[in-house]
Design an enzyme around this catalytic site. Structure first.
Site, PDB file in Angstrom:
ATOM      1  N   LYS A  71       0.830  -1.209   0.000  1.00 32.77           N
ATOM      2  CA  LYS A  71       0.000   0.000   0.000  1.00 32.77           C
ATOM      3  C   LYS A  71       0.869   1.265   0.000  1.00 32.77           C
ATOM      4  O   LYS A  71       0.649   2.179  -0.787  1.00 32.77           O
ATOM      5  CB  LYS A  71      -0.922  -0.013   1.237  1.00 32.77           C
ATOM      6  CG  LYS A  71      -1.874  -1.201   1.291  1.00 32.77           C
ATOM      7  CD  LYS A  71      -2.836  -1.111   2.457  1.00 32.77           C
ATOM      8  CE  LYS A  71      -2.155  -1.256   3.792  1.00 32.77           C
ATOM      9  NZ  LYS A  71      -1.567  -2.569   4.036  1.00 32.77           N
ATOM     10  N   SER A 110     -19.632 -19.149   5.271  1.00 36.52           N
ATOM     11  CA  SER A 110     -19.510 -19.796   3.960  1.00 36.52           C
ATOM     12  C   SER A 110     -19.315 -21.306   4.034  1.00 36.52           C
ATOM     13  O   SER A 110     -19.247 -21.964   3.007  1.00 36.52           O
ATOM     14  CB  SER A 110     -18.358 -19.156   3.169  1.00 36.52           C
ATOM     15  OG  SER A 110     -17.144 -19.316   3.852  1.00 36.52           O
ATOM     16  N   LYS A 131     -10.368 -18.450  -2.715  1.00 36.98           N
ATOM     17  CA  LYS A 131     -10.858 -19.811  -2.496  1.00 36.98           C
ATOM     18  C   LYS A 131     -10.643 -20.681  -3.734  1.00 36.98           C
ATOM     19  O   LYS A 131     -10.255 -21.852  -3.630  1.00 36.98           O
ATOM     20  CB  LYS A 131     -12.344 -19.774  -2.130  1.00 36.98           C
ATOM     21  CG  LYS A 131     -12.613 -19.163  -0.760  1.00 36.98           C
ATOM     22  CD  LYS A 131     -14.103 -19.054  -0.479  1.00 36.98           C
ATOM     23  CE  LYS A 131     -14.357 -18.471   0.894  1.00 36.98           C
ATOM     24  NZ  LYS A 131     -15.798 -18.330   1.192  1.00 36.98           N
TER      25      LYS A 131
END
EC number: 3.4.21.53
Length: 776
Positions: A360, A677, A720
């Site tokens: 960043k 999830s 994922k």
């Protein structure tokens, strides 16, 4: 029986004190062992052995902490004081040496041997005695700490050893020097050593006297200079001389007139300069006004750098410095395009949110370089005081502007790229809320009139391109977050990390460690293994450290073994870096009953999550283990309730919950796990265990489940999917609402995985469960 010249007597350890023979002195005794030793001496023959401690601070010294050589003494008087301590008057008799300690818990008992003095030639000793008395007499005159009566007593002593001991007892010497004198057997050497010590003391006293005189002279000189300076001021005032304060005022006036400050600021500065001229220089207000004028002159008011609006140039620089991060790069290029069309645009306020190490701060530097702006950074981590942002009022001693104005001074232009690092780490306490003060800084509608308590006049921040960074979005107050444009940097995928390592990190580390590309080559498979098993992070900070370690070890091999080239392969990594630090999940080798593979999102990327269900006779108790969070436990309850409500349709015994206890376990129990999830994964594993139908080994899944069996969307699909690809899974079941996120997945992964979007749990079971191989 002991030897004639050896006696057993109690020992009294002394702190910071040496008692010489023939010396009479008062001692205060308070330690238990010391009191017991004194009482034993009083019961026997009033004889006690005195020896100094090596370390003054020890309350309970051991034998090793006490000097061996001390003084045999006689207790003359003993008086118990009200505070519990005992004051004794002792007289030193002769030197003694501790031969051994006799075991005793209540006191120190020692076996002591008399310390024989060695005498030299009488004439030589007589000469040394006279020299010593002469030195001592001079010492008394300089120090004035020893009385003349003591000198008269010393002159009458004709025993050389006694003379040395009495003079030594009156000198202000260090403990180790006094102990050294006590330990010298040869009287002649003792006299010589004492003469040398007195000579050194005299030199020190002479030096102290000179320093004192110098300080006194300096003080008188300072007072004289002050008087003359005041006279000079009066003369300058009468003559109108420009070399004094008036000359300084003239210089400041010229600077103000030639500065680029707006007219209103020039008026303020000129007014303050008039006050500065009238206030006496010795006044505290004079330095405050001068400091204020200096700050007004140092701030950039109109100076700016010309933006480089070439989009292709900016894109090239951003791609050079960083791989990936497409959303941020696109936002910067949009800003440049709009500015090129409008020729005027308020600086955007971006907030880069992501885990540590994703680049960043370095990205903000690249943005500044790409658009040809100055770069300035301030760290907000741990800032608790509102004055850190807005500055202190000038009425306070040591007042300064806030960090924003300080940053603008460093930037030297009105349109820098201004990085507000770690904006989520700001805190608030009784001194105010700095995040509230930041609202004006980051509001595009207000920051053109930013007010700092020290400067007081409004300052225009509208041309500044503010970039804030944060690790955790939840820590940023809502109103502050509302003023920024949030861009998420979730972390790098394995593919991106491989490119970053090859194109940036490895090249940098090879150069920093004194190597060349010809000397070190790291194969791609070695880099992939290093990324997977030696680092686990969202960013690349630890990856860079590990690559630096590889370079250092390669440098050692090249130097020590005289090799010209080192090639690092997958097999050689263990030799260089040791055993892998991390493991990653792999899919099951065969279809399993009661075990389903879920996909998890972590701060270090994605991983697969195996969920196991076991049934055993019982009364319907549901047990959940594996360090699960509240949301994950609720997902398991929802899955359990859904299966009970649909037992007939799923061909499950409706009374299964009355006959069986169910245990759901998520392995790696040491790692906290939470999130909705895993809902469809838990439901699939439960149905598999209750029906006996195995779950297909090549299927992974992610999705939240409702009580009606609907599948709701989830986050982190990109990470994922990459973890599923890495684990060897070929089919991924995802919520239908997540189909839009498939664009973010790299083509190399998306082409090798089969994604099945689903709306309902029935569709999940149809795709995930294999056909029954035997009766349930």
């Amino acid at each position: 029986m002991t030897e004639p010249n050896k006696i057993q007597i109690p020992l009294l350890p002394l702190r910071g004190l040496i008692v010489f023979p023939s010396m009479v002195i008062h001692l205060d005794v308070g330690r238990d062992k010391s009191v017991n030793a004194l009482e034993k001496a009083m019961m026997d023959d009033h004889i006690i052995f005195l020896a100094a401690q090596k370390v003054v601070d020890l309350d309970e010294p051991e034998p090793k902490d006490i000097y061996r050589i001390g003084t045999m003494a006689k207790v003359k008087q003993m008086l118990k004081l009200p505070n519990g301590t005992i004051r004794v008057l002792v007289e030193g008799l002769y030197r003694g040496e501790i031969i051994q300690y006799i075991e005793n818990d209540d006191q120190f008992l020692v076996e002591v041997e008399e310390f024989e003095e060695i005498h030299g030639g009488q004439n030589e000793e007589e000469a040394l005695m006279r020299a010593l008395i002469e030195q001592f007499e001079t010492y008394i005159k300089i120090s004035k700490k020893v009385s003349q009566e003591t000198l008269a007593t010393v002159i009458d002593i004709d025993d050389s050893g006694r003379l040395a001991d009495i003079i030594a007892s009156h000198l202000t010497l260090k403990l180790k020097d006094k102990q050294e004198l006590l330990e010298i057997e040869d009287v002649k050497k003792r006299l010589q050593r004492l003469i040398k010590l007195i000579s050194n003391e005299k030199e020190v006293l002479d030096l102290e006297k000179k320093i004192g005189q110098r300080v006194k002279h300096s003080m008188e000189k300072t007072q004289k200079e002050y008087y003359l300076r005041e006279q000079m001021k009066a003369i300058q005032k009468e003559l109108g001389d420009k070399d004094g304060k008036s000359g300084e005022v003239a210089q400041l006036k010229e600077k103000i007139e030639q500065s680029d400050m707006p007219e209103r600021i020039i008026k303020v500065a000129s007014k303050e300069l008039d006050r500065y001229e009238k206030v006496p220089q010795s006044s505290a207000e004079s330095s405050v006004i001068r400091n204020y004028i200096d700050w007004l002159l140092a701030l950039p008011w109109t100076k700016e750098t010309e933006d480089n609006l070439d989009i292709n140039h900016a894109e090239k620089i951003l791609d050079e410095d960083h791989y990936g991060l497409e959303k941020v790069k696109e936002r910067v290029l949009e800003y440049l395009a709009v500015q090129q069309l409008t020729q005027s645009l308020k600086g955007p306020i971006l907030c880069l949110v992501g885990p540590p190490g994703v680049g960043k701060t370095s990205l903000a530097k690249s943005i500044a370089r790409s658009i040809n702006r100055n770069f300035v950074r301030i760290s907000l981590g741990g800032v608790r005081d509102e004055a850190e942002i807005r500055g202190h009022r000038r009425t306070y001693v040591g007042a300064m502007p806030g960090r924003i104005i300080q940053g603008m001074k460093k930037a030297e232009t009105v349109n820098p790229v201004f990085l507000l690092d770690e904006i989520d780490k700001m805190a608030s306490d009784f001194r105010g809320d700095p995040s509230a003060a930041m609202l004006e800084v980051l509001d595009p509608e207000q920051n053109s009139n930013f007010s700092d308590h020290f400067i007081e006049e409004t300052y225009d921040l509208s041309d500044v391109m503010f970039i804030a960074t944060a690790n955790n979005l939840g820590s940023i107050p809502g109103p502050l977050l509302d003023r920024t444009e949030v861009i998420y940097i979730p972390g790098y995928t394995e593919v991106e990390k491989l490119h970053i390592a090859k194109e940036h990190l490895l090249t940098k580390q090879i150069k920093e460690n004194g190597l060349t590309k010809a000397q070190l080559q790291v194969r791609d498979e070695a880099l992939i293994k290093l990324i997977r098993t030696y680092t686990r992070e969202a960013g690349v900070r630890n990856l860079e450290r590990t690559l630096a370690s590889v370079c250092r070890k390669a440098a050692k091999i090249i130097v020590s073994e005289n090799k010209k080239r080192v090639v690092v392969t997958e097999k050689q990594l263990e030799t260089l870096l040791g055993k892998p630090k991390f493991r990653y999940g792999m899919m099951e080798q065969e279809d399993q009953v009661g075990a389903a593979t879920g996909l998890a999102y972590t701060t270090a990327g994605g991983d697969i999550l195996s969920i196991e269900v076991s049934l055993y006779p019982g009364k319907g108790k549901l047990t959940l283990t594996g360090k699960l969070g509240d949301v994950m436990k609720e997902s398991a309850q929802a899955a359990f309730s859904y299966i009970r409500s649909r037992a007939n349709e799923l061909r499950i015994d409706p009374d299964f919950h009355e006959k069986n206890d169910i245990h759901i376990h998520v392995p790696e129990g040491g790692t906290p796990k939470d999130g909705p999830s895993a809902g469809i994964t838990m439901a699939t594993a439960l149905v598999s265990a209750l029906t006996g139908r195995p779950v297909k080994k090549e299927v992974g899944m992610t999705g939240e489940i409702t009580l009606r069996g609907r599948v709701l969307p989830i986050g982190g699909l990109k990470e994922k999917s990459l973890s599923a690809h890495r684990a060897g899974i070929s089919t991924v079941i995802i919520p239908a609402d997540n189909e839009k996120d498939l664009e973010e997945i790299p083509d190399s992964v998306r082409n090798e995985l089969k994604f099945i979007p689903v709306h309902h749990l029935d569709e999940v079971l149809e795709q995930a469960l294999a056909e029954e191989k035997h009766e349930s």
